[in-house]
Scaffold this motif. Sequence first.
Motif, PDB file in Angstrom:
ATOM      1  N   TRP A 104      35.555  36.344  37.254  1.00  0.00           N
ATOM      2  CA  TRP A 104      35.988  35.178  36.490  1.00  0.00           C
ATOM      3  C   TRP A 104      36.095  33.934  37.381  1.00  0.00           C
ATOM      4  O   TRP A 104      36.211  34.021  38.600  1.00  0.00           O
ATOM      5  CB  TRP A 104      37.312  35.438  35.778  1.00  0.00           C
ATOM      6  CG  TRP A 104      38.506  35.776  36.632  1.00  0.00           C
ATOM      7  CD1 TRP A 104      39.059  36.997  36.809  1.00  0.00           C
ATOM      8  CD2 TRP A 104      39.314  34.873  37.395  1.00  0.00           C
ATOM      9  NE1 TRP A 104      40.154  36.928  37.634  1.00  0.00           N
ATOM     10  CE2 TRP A 104      40.341  35.627  38.011  1.00  0.00           C
ATOM     11  CE3 TRP A 104      39.287  33.500  37.638  1.00  0.00           C
ATOM     12  CZ2 TRP A 104      41.318  35.068  38.834  1.00  0.00           C
ATOM     13  CZ3 TRP A 104      40.255  32.929  38.457  1.00  0.00           C
ATOM     14  CH2 TRP A 104      41.251  33.705  39.047  1.00  0.00           C
ATOM     15  N   ARG A 138      37.361  44.121  33.138  1.00  0.00           N
ATOM     16  CA  ARG A 138      37.725  43.996  34.559  1.00  0.00           C
ATOM     17  C   ARG A 138      38.821  44.994  34.922  1.00  0.00           C
ATOM     18  O   ARG A 138      38.748  45.664  35.956  1.00  0.00           O
ATOM     19  CB  ARG A 138      38.208  42.564  34.855  1.00  0.00           C
ATOM     20  CG  ARG A 138      37.094  41.567  35.087  1.00  0.00           C
ATOM     21  CD  ARG A 138      37.656  40.168  35.373  1.00  0.00           C
ATOM     22  NE  ARG A 138      38.540  40.160  36.539  1.00  0.00           N
ATOM     23  CZ  ARG A 138      38.119  40.097  37.801  1.00  0.00           C
ATOM     24  NH1 ARG A 138      36.821  40.048  38.076  1.00  0.00           N
ATOM     25  NH2 ARG A 138      38.994  40.064  38.799  1.00  0.00           N
ATOM     26  N   ARG A 139      39.843  45.090  34.063  1.00  0.00           N
ATOM     27  CA  ARG A 139      40.929  46.014  34.367  1.00  0.00           C
ATOM     28  C   ARG A 139      40.470  47.471  34.250  1.00  0.00           C
ATOM     29  O   ARG A 139      40.862  48.315  35.072  1.00  0.00           O
ATOM     30  CB  ARG A 139      42.096  45.755  33.408  1.00  0.00           C
ATOM     31  CG  ARG A 139      43.326  46.641  33.669  1.00  0.00           C
ATOM     32  CD  ARG A 139      43.834  46.487  35.082  1.00  0.00           C
ATOM     33  NE  ARG A 139      45.063  47.247  35.293  1.00  0.00           N
ATOM     34  CZ  ARG A 139      45.480  47.656  36.480  1.00  0.00           C
ATOM     35  NH1 ARG A 139      44.766  47.366  37.569  1.00  0.00           N
ATOM     36  NH2 ARG A 139      46.596  48.331  36.598  1.00  0.00           N
ATOM     37  N   GLY A 181      45.582  39.273  30.645  1.00  0.00           N
ATOM     38  CA  GLY A 181      45.391  37.837  30.812  1.00  0.00           C
ATOM     39  C   GLY A 181      46.067  37.061  29.709  1.00  0.00           C
ATOM     40  O   GLY A 181      46.387  37.589  28.634  1.00  0.00           O
ATOM     41  N   TYR A 202      38.280  29.367  30.838  1.00  0.00           N
ATOM     42  CA  TYR A 202      37.946  30.683  31.377  1.00  0.00           C
ATOM     43  C   TYR A 202      36.437  30.887  31.289  1.00  0.00           C
ATOM     44  O   TYR A 202      35.828  30.710  30.234  1.00  0.00           O
ATOM     45  CB  TYR A 202      38.667  31.778  30.592  1.00  0.00           C
ATOM     46  CG  TYR A 202      38.340  33.185  31.066  1.00  0.00           C
ATOM     47  CD1 TYR A 202      39.062  33.758  32.106  1.00  0.00           C
ATOM     48  CD2 TYR A 202      37.310  33.921  30.493  1.00  0.00           C
ATOM     49  CE1 TYR A 202      38.781  35.041  32.556  1.00  0.00           C
ATOM     50  CE2 TYR A 202      37.012  35.203  30.938  1.00  0.00           C
ATOM     51  CZ  TYR A 202      37.751  35.758  31.961  1.00  0.00           C
ATOM     52  OH  TYR A 202      37.461  37.024  32.410  1.00  0.00           O
ATOM     53  N   LEU A 229      45.805  35.296  35.040  1.00  0.00           N
ATOM     54  CA  LEU A 229      44.716  36.268  34.932  1.00  0.00           C
ATOM     55  C   LEU A 229      44.977  37.491  35.801  1.00  0.00           C
ATOM     56  O   LEU A 229      45.741  37.436  36.773  1.00  0.00           O
ATOM     57  CB  LEU A 229      43.390  35.611  35.333  1.00  0.00           C
ATOM     58  CG  LEU A 229      42.959  34.421  34.460  1.00  0.00           C
ATOM     59  CD1 LEU A 229      41.717  33.766  35.040  1.00  0.00           C
ATOM     60  CD2 LEU A 229      42.721  34.858  33.014  1.00  0.00           C
ATOM     61  N   ASP A 230      44.315  38.594  35.422  1.00  0.00           N
ATOM     62  CA  ASP A 230      44.441  39.864  36.147  1.00  0.00           C
ATOM     63  C   ASP A 230      45.916  40.233  36.311  1.00  0.00           C
ATOM     64  O   ASP A 230      46.396  40.552  37.405  1.00  0.00           O
ATOM     65  CB  ASP A 230      43.745  39.796  37.505  1.00  0.00           C
ATOM     66  CG  ASP A 230      42.234  39.656  37.365  1.00  0.00           C
ATOM     67  OD1 ASP A 230      41.706  39.910  36.254  1.00  0.00           O
ATOM     68  OD2 ASP A 230      41.577  39.318  38.354  1.00  0.00           O
ATOM     69  N   GLN A 267      38.332  40.396  30.303  1.00  0.00           N
ATOM     70  CA  GLN A 267      39.515  40.779  31.077  1.00  0.00           C
ATOM     71  C   GLN A 267      39.823  42.268  30.920  1.00  0.00           C
ATOM     72  O   GLN A 267      40.254  42.929  31.870  1.00  0.00           O
ATOM     73  CB  GLN A 267      40.721  39.934  30.671  1.00  0.00           C
ATOM     74  CG  GLN A 267      40.717  38.532  31.255  1.00  0.00           C
ATOM     75  CD  GLN A 267      40.698  38.537  32.784  1.00  0.00           C
ATOM     76  OE1 GLN A 267      39.655  38.334  33.402  1.00  0.00           O
ATOM     77  NE2 GLN A 267      41.843  38.777  33.407  1.00  0.00           N
TER      78      GLN A 267
END
Length: 518
Positions: free
Chosen positions: A515, A498-499, A425, A162, A183-184, A495
Amino acid sequence: MGSVSWTGETACALQAALQMSNEAFASHLKIGVRTVADWHKKPTTKPQTGMQHLLDGALQAASSAALARFDQLTAERTAGPATYAEQRLASDPNIGAALNWLDHHAGWEPGTARRRVATALPQLDLHVLSDNARRRSLVDQRRIADALAEYYGPRIPPHGRYAAAYGGTGDAVTSVLTCPDWLDLACPLIASNDRLSVVPVPADVDVTLDDEGAALAVQRLAASLTAGIRLIDTPLYRLLGIDVRKGQIAGSVGTTNFVGYAVTMDLLEAELTEAIATDAAIRPGSLPLRDRYLPNIASVLDVSRRLCSGGALALTAIARPASPYRGEADYVLLVQERSGRVLNAAHRLAVIPKGFHEPMTDIRADAQIGATLRREMEEELFGRDDIDSTVTDWLRADPMHPSRLSEPMRWLMDVPGRLRMECAGFGLNMVSGNFEFAGLILIEDEDFWTRFGGQIEANWESASLRQYSSVDPQLLTELIGDVAWSNEGLFALLQGLRRLAQIGGNRVNLPAIDWKVQ
């Protein structure tokens, strides 16, 4: 009985002699549970005069059996390090469990491990052990990731390490092995989505130790005894199969014993960081334990054929109202520096909460990742020491029953939607082979911070607790670039951010994070 010099340590010895939980001991003394928890975290602290009188009274009222236990405990604590270590070797049931595990898996006659640990104890120096641990802790996240890239070589698509580009200028690379499907995930941690199932498998039947592995396990136990590190024989979940995709966590787990993990897979990090710290070669054939337990990418991915324990960790984001002193409404983001007394990621940065995935009393329900995160919130943020397996036994039928929740957690659970937990993730950490579920804990009602922000306090596993604002992209960019991160901590931070950028609305102004798997 003569006068007792009360400290946090001797107060805890009295608690142990009375065989009371933190809550029972606090009630017995008519003091707050937090005070008892502080004694565990700060053994050298000296209680105030009034508190000493309460402890004197409790000691005087103790039964003869409790007094005998107190005398034994305080005698052990005033003995020299070697003597105390030898006493634990002889009487600590958790050490006994580790010795039995080692005898069995090394193919030794019963009692062999105990004799070998006893022989190793006089050869160890506590100061040397501390210096070595400190030297290893100075090996930063980037050097670890680079060293593992050199050891394992090219990726096996679709899996790879990652990595992320962030803030328009920075690049981060971790040792977490993942793939795009992992991921995501945006997976709500509720029963319909959080579905790891427990299957009956014999614990650790496939774990065997060669002579070198067994010798290093002996050294690990001897060092733990010398340093006074508590080793607890609790069950852990062991990953056997994984089916992770957007909106869903599924797969199968069995159980293993913590003591077996502690003398096998957990040794890989120290072996690696010691080699990096001493500028030794990092390549196949140069790291004996890694060569045996985790020799290639295929072995990292093949979780059913090796011991794969791990845990869950999450970025916690709590809504705060606008303030004339601080500024606009935002989310406060919590980051911890791990203490030197933890098994994993000592002295490194990590999100909070972070914990091993382990059952408490309901082996099937506790297999949910959300169950571990809720428990860790209670323990690491809200002061529930009675659910910390390192300081107490789980004797309650339902430790997370609503009637036992802390006031902040009860408030969050009273109304659906107040506590939002998602898995963002999944990956396999090449440092130790552990599985890592990275999540986001979001509290969107800013009334929570107004009510309970002052009660949030990290437990003994943290050396410090930091807060960052979700509307400060410059400081967050600097935080991402800090080389003090653990690899799994950095994975979870990125992660989680990002969310949060997707669902945080006008409370966020975060650095862009993209990513990649490399």
